[in-house]
Design an enzyme around this catalytic site. Sequence first.
Site, PDB file in Angstrom:
ATOM      1  N   HIS A 139      -2.561   6.837   7.346  1.00  0.00           N
ATOM      2  CA  HIS A 139      -1.677   7.825   6.707  1.00  0.00           C
ATOM      3  C   HIS A 139      -2.443   9.076   6.301  1.00  0.00           C
ATOM      4  O   HIS A 139      -1.915  10.190   6.378  1.00  0.00           O
ATOM      5  CB  HIS A 139      -1.002   7.232   5.465  1.00  0.00           C
ATOM      6  CG  HIS A 139       0.214   6.418   5.762  1.00  0.00           C
ATOM      7  ND1 HIS A 139       1.341   6.949   6.341  1.00  0.00           N
ATOM      8  CD2 HIS A 139       0.482   5.109   5.534  1.00  0.00           C
ATOM      9  CE1 HIS A 139       2.262   6.004   6.473  1.00  0.00           C
ATOM     10  NE2 HIS A 139       1.755   4.872   5.995  1.00  0.00           N
ATOM     11  N   GLY A 197       0.833  -1.182   0.000  1.00  0.00           N
ATOM     12  CA  GLY A 197       0.000   0.000   0.000  1.00  0.00           C
ATOM     13  C   GLY A 197       0.872   1.238   0.000  1.00  0.00           C
ATOM     14  O   GLY A 197       2.045   1.196   0.386  1.00  0.00           O
ATOM     15  N   HIS A 229      -4.003   0.623   7.776  1.00  0.00           N
ATOM     16  CA  HIS A 229      -2.676   1.240   7.745  1.00  0.00           C
ATOM     17  C   HIS A 229      -2.665   2.441   6.791  1.00  0.00           C
ATOM     18  O   HIS A 229      -2.217   3.530   7.155  1.00  0.00           O
ATOM     19  CB  HIS A 229      -1.645   0.182   7.311  1.00  0.00           C
ATOM     20  CG  HIS A 229      -0.243   0.678   7.280  1.00  0.00           C
ATOM     21  ND1 HIS A 229       0.693   0.277   8.194  1.00  0.00           N
ATOM     22  CD2 HIS A 229       0.397   1.527   6.426  1.00  0.00           C
ATOM     23  CE1 HIS A 229       1.845   0.871   7.918  1.00  0.00           C
ATOM     24  NE2 HIS A 229       1.690   1.633   6.838  1.00  0.00           N
ATOM     25  N   GLN A 251       2.717   9.881   1.703  1.00  0.00           N
ATOM     26  CA  GLN A 251       4.028   9.233   1.733  1.00  0.00           C
ATOM     27  C   GLN A 251       4.924   9.679   0.580  1.00  0.00           C
ATOM     28  O   GLN A 251       6.140   9.536   0.668  1.00  0.00           O
ATOM     29  CB  GLN A 251       3.876   7.711   1.718  1.00  0.00           C
ATOM     30  CG  GLN A 251       3.265   7.166   2.992  1.00  0.00           C
ATOM     31  CD  GLN A 251       3.158   5.661   2.935  1.00  0.00           C
ATOM     32  OE1 GLN A 251       2.184   5.127   2.417  1.00  0.00           O
ATOM     33  NE2 GLN A 251       4.180   5.000   3.446  1.00  0.00           N
TER      34      GLN A 251
END
Length: 188
Positions: free
Chosen positions: A145, A46, A141, A51
């Site tokens: 983010h 992912g 997860h 990010q």
Amino acid sequence: MAVLPIRIMGDPVLHSPAEPVAEITDEIRTLVADMFETMDAAPGVGLAAPQVGVGLRIYTYSYQDDEGAPWRGVIINPDLWMRPTVPGAPDPDEESEGCLSFPGERFPLRRSDEVIVTGTDLDGAPVHIQVDGWRARIMQHEFDHLDGILYIDRLDDADWKTVQKIARKRGWGRGGVAWTPGIDDLEA
């Protein structure tokens, strides 16, 4: 398409809530294509837009189960519903995860075993995903983010202290630190 640098913990974009995508444009389509290429090169299961330094509510995912069936997609402006987490300590063998923004390390973390995610895809069509197990872990997860939360923020005190030591040793924990899959020698 391009492999993008992945921000490492401490970069402000990773610790701030992402903004909703107002319109799916060619720029967004290019970003998503680059995110898939970056995720695959890392390799990861992912990747959220923050990010790669973009504060938008987008994430990609890719997972292959034991039977080899692929599961791959993108979710824009997701909402997440989950079953309550089972109390107790996580099993380090079954419930450990890593992160491309804290590469090379894995820590145990208890997550909900079942989630529902809704949002839209790259064409603006509605997405409704109900998954369990590792797929549910991936969804939680990546969704974290988008809210400025890294999985290491959810660790118990002992593991959190270990994370801080690792970050200090590697010069992480500040803005501007990134790694590029295929160029830098880091892997999650």
